[in-house]
Design an enzyme around this catalytic site. Structure first.
Site, PDB file in Angstrom:
ATOM      1  N   HIS A 138       9.183  -2.824   9.522  1.00  0.00           N
ATOM      2  CA  HIS A 138       9.533  -1.549  10.150  1.00  0.00           C
ATOM      3  C   HIS A 138       9.856  -0.455   9.133  1.00  0.00           C
ATOM      4  O   HIS A 138      10.320  -0.717   8.032  1.00  0.00           O
ATOM      5  CB  HIS A 138      10.735  -1.734  11.087  1.00  0.00           C
ATOM      6  CG  HIS A 138      12.000  -2.135  10.354  1.00  0.00           C
ATOM      7  ND1 HIS A 138      12.907  -1.223   9.886  1.00  0.00           N
ATOM      8  CD2 HIS A 138      12.456  -3.357   9.991  1.00  0.00           C
ATOM      9  CE1 HIS A 138      13.898  -1.844   9.283  1.00  0.00           C
ATOM     10  NE2 HIS A 138      13.642  -3.154   9.332  1.00  0.00           N
ATOM     11  N   HIS A 147      -3.643   0.087  -1.205  1.00  0.00           N
ATOM     12  CA  HIS A 147      -4.259  -1.181  -0.788  1.00  0.00           C
ATOM     13  C   HIS A 147      -3.162  -2.235  -0.737  1.00  0.00           C
ATOM     14  O   HIS A 147      -2.539  -2.543  -1.760  1.00  0.00           O
ATOM     15  CB  HIS A 147      -5.353  -1.574  -1.774  1.00  0.00           C
ATOM     16  CG  HIS A 147      -6.060  -2.856  -1.413  1.00  0.00           C
ATOM     17  ND1 HIS A 147      -7.112  -3.346  -2.147  1.00  0.00           N
ATOM     18  CD2 HIS A 147      -5.881  -3.748  -0.393  1.00  0.00           C
ATOM     19  CE1 HIS A 147      -7.537  -4.495  -1.612  1.00  0.00           C
ATOM     20  NE2 HIS A 147      -6.796  -4.745  -0.545  1.00  0.00           N
TER      21      HIS A 147
END
Length: 745
Positions: A138, A147
């Site tokens: 979260h 990436h």
């Protein structure tokens, strides 16, 4: 696979192994891949068929328009570069097995592979790779072109900067910030913040090297002739005017330009760039925003590019953006732009394209060299005939001339010294554009939708262009508008910028106090300002707004300014111009209509006063304390506030919260603030020190060609002064060229 008409069509840029994974995700999601491009078709993956050469071979001939594109290139820097030169729509590719929280935001061009998990309130940037089984908890923020490799695990509140690569199976503990263009090795456990351009390996993770990007390393090889610190509209027009001049003059040497910006987006600046988003508007009509001949050039460009511009506008905006398009559909179809309050980002795209095109043209002719640097400049030091420019990342650049074009001063924080403060019942936004408006709006939407039982109240502090813009965007997005109870604005005058001209009442209005000064023998800046304020007060008394009076009053006091001597004119520029400007704010109908609708719904209040504090009561609610304008007393607003957005504007040069660069320039005596406290003293060549020039808002409080300058955010003034500066720079190099027997390099 059998192709049917129902399939959505898409194109892939990149034909390596990475593109095969993306292709499978797309086809499983019902897409038909119509074309595959690659800059080196001969090196394609064996399974890639019918690969066409990419855009590098011929950028203009490349089919930018058409079906959306996904950049299927695994190397982050290459993906970023390709995204920069393609003018195409981009699509996402999300595997059906990925688990993504509804409150997560995912940028265009991003790919999410099988088994990946993205938890609530996470923001994923553009053209990011979230690889197989990666876990992102979260409140993460993942920058553009990053990436996250297979099975990497990012705990809560982690930030990953632009272009960084988190390796296979790496673990990042909560609240760690990884800088931009970093490499986190496979299996690394990251326990603390990582600076930009660093490589980290091991358990616990250790920095084994910190490097400069290749383009910055190369910059030290040859000194610049001109270094621009800041790349917004003022520096962009200065560059354009200067390029026009050197193309027609024989300087007998190649000019090297270095363009430095603290953000990776060049030539647009905050107002016209990504940080403001695509769906906020000019505060004036286009014909009042841009003078000729630039207006005609821009309109021609709009006509040629309106389809993709409107698509981006609608994609970025919500219901109000869609309404704006439908309302002005006929004008847009007929290329009738002059009276429209167009999205500001349109102009940013135009300038960016124009500058880069001109730079490329003169590079091909061998007249210039150009280097771009991304980083914050913290110091400038005069060293013989050169300036040494120091960046925060320890990079140094030397230049013969320096153009300081850093835009307006930073936002003045109202409450606590953070850009955004989040508590149980309060979200306080001190800087709506940090890191960018879209991300801040996403946080507001998440906060507003948290408690369905009791809708939050929004307080916007400031009734300037930024304040109106925030009200518009908050009501543009249904996820915010439907979850807010009431919107309140706090401003000193208790008045909002006006949008509608009352043509009948306007005929009866006369600025009597200013006209009475026509026969005065001795005029001062103060007497003109006092008369102006009286005429503005009279307009308020008869309920005649700024849209109806601004032209009349400006013309009246403008005629008197020509009679002031230089000292008094400078006083007006420093002490009174901006104060009058605050009383003459106008706005577009689309902004005022939003407020009218809220008023009709009983969901809008306007308080005349100044912000004092936010205090928490015994019930855990936050209340506004303000200094009431009428009584001069401190008061508490009776309703609790839950979302507070600071739109009061910038700080000034006497405060401590100005950038380190400006502090150092003032300490060394290179720049001296004038009485306006928002501008520096300069000479006729716009120099604050020898070969150190100022352009943009920091020119406030000066006199040029007999004209007082107090507000440098109007495009007409920006174009005029950037032209003045470019002429001074060109003359300097022309004179130097005549004295030199051979080129500098």
């Amino acid at each position: 696979m059998k192709v049917t008409k129902e399939l959505k069509k898409i194109r892939i840029y990149g034909a390596g192994g990475h593109s095969q994974v993306i292709r499978e995700v797309l086809e499983n999601n019902g897409y038909e891949v119509t074309e595959t491009f690659d800059d080196k078709p001969s090196g394609r993956h064996y399974a890639s068929k019918n690969v066409t050469s990419g855009a590098r071979e011929d950028l203009k001939a490349f089919p930018h328009e058409g079906h959306p594109v996904i950049i299927a290139v695994g190397i982050n820097a290459e993906r970023a570069e390709i995204a920069g030169f393609l003018k195409s729509d981009f699509e996402k590719a999300i595997h059906q097995s990925a688990i993504i929280a509804p409150s997560a935001a995912i940028g265009e061009g991003t790919v999410v592979f099988a088994g990946a998990i993205i938890q609530p309130n996470t923001t994923i940037g553009k053209h990011v790779i979230i690889n197989t089984a990666a876990s992102i908890d979260h409140d993460n923020v993942i920058g553009d072109y990053a990436h996250i490799s297979p099975k990497a695990a990012l705990c809560g509140h982690v930030e990953v900067g632009e272009g960084s690569h988190v390796g296979v199976g790496a673990v990042v503990i909560p609240k760690v910030k990884i800088g931009k263009w970093c490499t986190i090795g496979a299996g690394t456990v990251v326990l603390k913040d990582v600076p930009d351009y660093s490589t980290v390996v091991g358990n616990p993770g250790k920095i084994i090297k910190t490097r400069l990007p290749e383009n910055q390393i190369n910059n030290t090889s040859m000194p610049s002739h001109i270094a621009f610190i800041g790349s917004g509209i003022s520096s962009s027009f200065t560059i354009l005017h200067f390029l026009d001049r050197i193309e027609t003059n024989d300087l007998k040497k190649k000019i090297k330009l270095t363009i430095i910006d603290k953000y990776p987006e060049f030539h647009a600046g905050i107002p016209y760039g990504n940080r403001s988003g695509f769906s906020v508007h000019l505060i004036t009509s286009l014909k009042n925003f841009l003078p000729e001949p630039e207006l005609g050039k821009f309109i021609k460009w709009l006509n040629n590019n309106k389809n993709w511009l409107l698509h981006e506008f609608e994609k970025d905006g919500g219901t109000l953006a869609a309404n704006w398009i439908s309302t002005h559909q006929d004008k847009i179809e007929n290329n009738d732009w002059e009276d429209l309050f167009i999205p500001r980002r349109f102009f940013g795209w135009y300038i960016d394209e124009k500058v880069k095109s001109r730079l490329e043209s003169l590079k091909i002719k061998g007249l210039i060299e150009v280097d771009y640097l991304t980083g914050e400049v913290v110091d400038v030091e005069k060293n013989d005939e050169k300036y040494i420019i120091s960046l925060e990342n320890n990079e140094k650049v030397s230049s013969e001339k320096v153009i300081l074009s850093v835009g307006s001063l930073p936002v003045n924080h109202l409450w606590k010294n953070e850009s955004l403060i989040e508590e149980d019942n309060l979200l306080f936004v001190n800087d709506p554009y940090k890191p960018e408006l879209k991300e801040v709006l996403h946080k507001i939407e998440n906060f507003a939708s948290r408690n369905k039982g009791k809708k939050p109240n929004v307080l916007v502090v400031g009734a300037n262009a930024s304040g109106l813009e925030m009200l518009y965007k908050l009501n543009d997005l249904e996820g915010i508008k439907s979850n807010v109870n009431k919107f309140t604005v706090l401003s000193t005058q208790g008045l909002l910028p006006d949008a509608v001209i009352d043509r009948e009442k306007r005929k009866e209005y006369t600025p009597f106090n200013l006209h009475a000064l026509a026969n005065e023998n001795l005029l001062t800046a103060k007497t003109i300002a006092e008369a102006t304020f009286k005429d503005l007060d009279y307009a308020d008394e008869i309920s005649l707004g700024a849209a109806s009076t601004v032209e009349i009053i400006s013309k009246a006091f403008g005629a008197l300014l020509g009679r002031l001597d230089k000292d008094e004119l400078k006083k007006f520029a420093c002490l009174y111009g901006n104060e009058i400007g605050r009383r003459q704010r106008c706005a577009g109908f689309h902004y005022s209509k939003t407020i009218d609708e809220l008023r009709n719904e009983g969901r809008f209040d306007h308080i005349a006063g100044r912000f004092s504090d936010i205090k928490k009561n015994n019930n855990g609610e936050y209340l506004l304390e303000y200094l009431e304008t009428k009584s001069g007393e401190n008061k508490i607003f009776e309703e609790p506030v839950n979302i507070v957005i600071n739109c009061i504007g910038s700080t000034n040069l006497s405060k401590d919260n100005i950038p380190e660069l400006l502090k150092n320039l003032m300490y060394k005596g290179y720049c001296k603030p004038n009485e306006s406290k928002i501008g520096f003293e300069v000479n006729e060549s716009l120099e604050s020190f020898e070969n150190l020039h100022i352009v943009g808002p920091l020119l406030a409080g000066n006199i040029f060609e007999g004209k007082a300058v107090w507000h440098l955010e109007h495009c007409g003034r920006i174009i005029w002064l950037s032209n003045v500066l470019s002429e001074k720079i060109n003359n300097y190099f022309l004179k130097k060229s005549e004295l030199e027997e051979k080129p500098l390099n």
